[in-house]
Design a protein around this motif. Structure first.
Motif, PDB file in Angstrom:
ATOM      1  N   ALA A 184     -14.497   5.451   0.550  1.00  0.00           N
ATOM      2  CA  ALA A 184     -13.235   4.257   0.705  1.00  0.00           C
ATOM      3  C   ALA A 184     -13.344   3.857   2.094  1.00  0.00           C
ATOM      4  CB  ALA A 184     -11.733   5.354   1.107  1.00  0.00           C
ATOM      5  N   TRP A 185     -13.200   2.569   2.072  1.00  0.00           N
ATOM      6  CA  TRP A 185     -13.986   1.596   2.787  1.00  0.00           C
ATOM      7  C   TRP A 185     -12.798   0.892   3.889  1.00  0.00           C
ATOM      8  CZ3 TRP A 185     -14.360  -3.904   4.027  1.00  0.00           C
ATOM      9  CH2 TRP A 185     -15.277  -4.467   4.482  1.00  0.00           C
ATOM     10  N   LEU A 186     -12.139   1.376   5.244  1.00  0.00           N
ATOM     11  CA  LEU A 186     -11.623   0.912   5.727  1.00  0.00           C
ATOM     12  C   LEU A 186     -12.588   0.307   7.316  1.00  0.00           C
ATOM     13  CD1 LEU A 186      -8.537   0.387   7.450  1.00  0.00           C
ATOM     14  CD2 LEU A 186      -8.781   2.387   8.839  1.00  0.00           C
ATOM     15  N   GLY A 187     -13.367  -0.537   6.772  1.00  0.00           N
ATOM     16  CA  GLY A 187     -13.915  -1.433   7.324  1.00  0.00           C
ATOM     17  C   GLY A 187     -13.507  -2.583   8.487  1.00  0.00           C
ATOM     18  N   TYR A 188     -12.851  -3.216   7.921  1.00  0.00           N
ATOM     19  CA  TYR A 188     -12.264  -4.224   8.467  1.00  0.00           C
ATOM     20  C   TYR A 188     -10.775  -3.873   9.689  1.00  0.00           C
ATOM     21  CZ  TYR A 188      -8.721  -5.217   5.306  1.00  0.00           C
ATOM     22  OH  TYR A 188      -7.851  -6.059   3.936  1.00  0.00           O
ATOM     23  N   GLU A 189     -10.496  -4.437   9.839  1.00  0.00           N
ATOM     24  CA  GLU A 189      -8.738  -4.668  11.006  1.00  0.00           C
ATOM     25  C   GLU A 189      -8.174  -5.041   9.965  1.00  0.00           C
ATOM     26  OE1 GLU A 189      -5.919  -5.735  14.803  1.00  0.00           O
ATOM     27  OE2 GLU A 189      -8.452  -5.872  14.855  1.00  0.00           O
ATOM     28  N   THR A 190      -7.397  -4.636   9.024  1.00  0.00           N
ATOM     29  CA  THR A 190      -5.975  -5.155   8.036  1.00  0.00           C
ATOM     30  C   THR A 190      -5.526  -5.896   8.922  1.00  0.00           C
ATOM     31  OG1 THR A 190      -4.449  -2.856   7.734  1.00  0.00           O
ATOM     32  CG2 THR A 190      -6.917  -2.892   7.087  1.00  0.00           C
ATOM     33  N   PRO A 191      -4.777  -6.999   8.049  1.00  0.00           N
ATOM     34  CA  PRO A 191      -3.172  -7.963   8.954  1.00  0.00           C
ATOM     35  C   PRO A 191      -2.294  -6.731   8.637  1.00  0.00           C
ATOM     36  CG  PRO A 191      -3.890  -8.740   7.118  1.00  0.00           C
ATOM     37  CD  PRO A 191      -5.149  -8.312   7.047  1.00  0.00           C
ATOM     38  N   ASP A 192      -1.312  -7.102   9.073  1.00  0.00           N
ATOM     39  CA  ASP A 192       0.460  -6.047   9.472  1.00  0.00           C
ATOM     40  C   ASP A 192       0.837  -7.296   7.789  1.00  0.00           C
ATOM     41  OD1 ASP A 192      -0.644  -4.284  10.896  1.00  0.00           O
ATOM     42  OD2 ASP A 192       0.647  -6.008  12.397  1.00  0.00           O
ATOM     43  N   THR A 193       1.292  -6.456   7.334  1.00  0.00           N
ATOM     44  CA  THR A 193       2.193  -7.394   5.814  1.00  0.00           C
ATOM     45  C   THR A 193       2.954  -8.317   6.805  1.00  0.00           C
ATOM     46  OG1 THR A 193       1.944  -5.395   4.592  1.00  0.00           O
ATOM     47  CG2 THR A 193       3.474  -6.983   4.146  1.00  0.00           C
ATOM     48  N   VAL A 194       3.783  -8.196   7.953  1.00  0.00           N
ATOM     49  CA  VAL A 194       4.857  -9.515   8.519  1.00  0.00           C
ATOM     50  C   VAL A 194       4.135  -9.664   9.547  1.00  0.00           C
ATOM     51  CG1 VAL A 194       7.597  -9.599   9.434  1.00  0.00           C
ATOM     52  CG2 VAL A 194       6.684  -7.624   7.538  1.00  0.00           C
ATOM     53  N   SER A 195       3.539 -10.685   9.373  1.00  0.00           N
ATOM     54  CA  SER A 195       2.240 -11.276  10.293  1.00  0.00           C
ATOM     55  C   SER A 195       1.342 -12.488  10.359  1.00  0.00           C
ATOM     56  CB  SER A 195       1.504 -10.273  10.892  1.00  0.00           C
ATOM     57  OG  SER A 195       0.222 -10.040   9.850  1.00  0.00           O
ATOM     58  N   GLY A 196       1.021 -13.023  11.027  1.00  0.00           N
ATOM     59  CA  GLY A 196       0.600 -14.289  10.811  1.00  0.00           C
ATOM     60  C   GLY A 196      -0.977 -14.610  10.170  1.00  0.00           C
ATOM     61  N   ALA A 197      -1.027 -13.186  11.005  1.00  0.00           N
ATOM     62  CA  ALA A 197      -2.670 -12.803  10.158  1.00  0.00           C
ATOM     63  C   ALA A 197      -2.974 -12.803   8.661  1.00  0.00           C
ATOM     64  CB  ALA A 197      -2.721 -11.900  10.888  1.00  0.00           C
ATOM     65  N   VAL A 198      -1.294 -12.192   8.097  1.00  0.00           N
ATOM     66  CA  VAL A 198      -1.681 -11.812   6.844  1.00  0.00           C
ATOM     67  C   VAL A 198      -1.608 -13.544   6.412  1.00  0.00           C
ATOM     68  CG1 VAL A 198       0.512 -11.702   6.179  1.00  0.00           C
ATOM     69  CG2 VAL A 198      -0.880 -10.608   4.402  1.00  0.00           C
ATOM     70  N   VAL A 199      -1.308 -14.311   6.040  1.00  0.00           N
ATOM     71  CA  VAL A 199      -1.103 -15.790   5.682  1.00  0.00           C
ATOM     72  C   VAL A 199      -2.697 -16.374   6.189  1.00  0.00           C
ATOM     73  CG1 VAL A 199       0.921 -15.981   5.191  1.00  0.00           C
ATOM     74  CG2 VAL A 199       0.421 -16.846   7.465  1.00  0.00           C
ATOM     75  N   THR A 200      -3.513 -16.341   7.077  1.00  0.00           N
ATOM     76  CA  THR A 200      -5.071 -16.389   6.678  1.00  0.00           C
ATOM     77  C   THR A 200      -5.595 -15.858   6.384  1.00  0.00           C
ATOM     78  OG1 THR A 200      -5.576 -15.551   9.022  1.00  0.00           O
ATOM     79  CG2 THR A 200      -4.063 -17.417   8.822  1.00  0.00           C
ATOM     80  N   VAL A 222     -11.425  -1.267  -1.194  1.00  0.00           N
ATOM     81  CA  VAL A 222     -11.106  -2.253  -0.022  1.00  0.00           C
ATOM     82  C   VAL A 222      -9.537  -2.149  -0.162  1.00  0.00           C
ATOM     83  CG1 VAL A 222     -11.893  -4.560   0.602  1.00  0.00           C
ATOM     84  CG2 VAL A 222     -13.679  -3.005  -0.377  1.00  0.00           C
ATOM     85  N   PRO A 223      -9.194  -2.260   1.050  1.00  0.00           N
ATOM     86  CA  PRO A 223      -8.148  -1.675   1.575  1.00  0.00           C
ATOM     87  C   PRO A 223      -7.052  -3.090   1.523  1.00  0.00           C
ATOM     88  CG  PRO A 223      -9.050  -1.253   3.199  1.00  0.00           C
ATOM     89  CD  PRO A 223     -10.058  -1.317   2.087  1.00  0.00           C
ATOM     90  N   GLY A 224      -5.829  -3.330   1.622  1.00  0.00           N
ATOM     91  CA  GLY A 224      -5.457  -4.629   1.775  1.00  0.00           C
ATOM     92  C   GLY A 224      -4.281  -4.266   3.233  1.00  0.00           C
ATOM     93  N   SER A 225      -3.739  -4.748   3.496  1.00  0.00           N
ATOM     94  CA  SER A 225      -2.587  -4.923   5.121  1.00  0.00           C
ATOM     95  C   SER A 225      -1.486  -3.485   5.419  1.00  0.00           C
ATOM     96  CB  SER A 225      -1.769  -5.781   4.457  1.00  0.00           C
ATOM     97  OG  SER A 225      -0.271  -5.468   3.923  1.00  0.00           O
TER      98      SER A 225
END
Length: 255
Positions: A107-123, A69-72
């Motif tokens: 390898a599950w890229l099954g969701y839209e991962t957030p950008d590391t430099v973005s507001g989405a990554v801190v929610t 399960v991948p990260g940002s």
């Protein structure tokens, strides 16, 4: 399984043609690679940043299955590095498995991962959206592998937030949180897992500083990213690890 993989490869080929028609050569090449006849795609969606689920090994005959399960910052455009990690893991699993034991990696890229430099990554918003999809994937894998196969999740960075959101009662043996910014839980038991929870982090991983940061110094925003990691140890709980040598890409062994 061939009949399952083929339509998704066809979708990737069509996405490649569309990207090329729009002048996006990089995306066209990435989609075209996924359309290769050798690729085993359980899912593909070429819209937006793109989603894909790829299998390495013989899933239908696997006794041990690891799901990455991948990260940002993971998307179809950057899929090559995620795939390389999955390939390396599958080689390691196959090499370490007892004779006659089938292994597979998903390898599950099954969701839209957030950008590391973005507001989405801190929610937790992306994780909350992704968790039901991950649960659905595990259910689908169970239907393919049967009840006796050992399923494990290896969740990296923001992906550990996704796994934490999906953990309650999930039908897997182990959940490994690697380079996690935190799960929002004070202990592994608070995640209500049926699996064992493992935690690992490289000695120089910058994510160790994330719990000391805040998007708002006065109060966390609604849905803010969790900043606590489980810290208890033993089966049914988490196993903290901070040394680089403790960070492993294989499912945790049985006690």
């Amino acid at each position: 399984m061939k009949q399952t993989y083929s339509p998704h490869r066809a979708n990737a080929a069509e996405a490649s043609r569309m990207a090329a028609a729009h002048g996006d050569r990089h995306r066209a090449a990435a989609d075209r690679a996924l359309a290769d006849p050798s690729r085993r795609l359980l899912a593909f969606d070429g819209r937006g940043a793109g989603l894909a689920t790829e299998v390495f090994g013989d899933l239908a005959r696997a006794d041990r299955v690891a799901v990455l399960v991948p990260g940002s910052d993971t998307s179809i455009d950057t899929y090559g590095r995620f795939r390389a990690a999955a390939l390396a893991l599958h080689r390691q699993l196959a090499a370490g498995a007892p004779a006659g034991t089938g292994t597979a990696v998903v390898a599950w890229l099954g969701y839209e991962t957030p950008d590391t430099v973005s507001g989405a990554v801190v929610t937790t918003d992306r994780a909350d959206d992704a968790a039901p999809r991950l649960r659905s994937l595990v259910a689908d894998l169970r239907r393919i592998t049967g009840p006796d196969a050992r399923l494990s999740l290896l969740c990296h960075s923001y992906g550990s937030v996704v796994c934490a959101r999906a953990a309650a009662g999930l039908d897997v043996a182990d959940i490994a949180l690697v380079g996690s910014p935190g799960t929002g839980a004070d202990s592994a038991a608070a995640l209500r897992p049926s699996a064992r929870i493992w935690a690992a982090r490289g000695a120089e991983d910058w994510v160790e500083h994330v719990p000391h940061l805040s998007a708002d110094s006065s109060a966390p925003p609604s849905g803010s990213a969790p900043t606590r990691s489980p810290r208890t140890s033993g089966p049914g709980s988490s196993r903290p690890a901070t040394a680089a040598t403790a960070t492993t890409s294989t499912p945790a062994p049985s006690p």
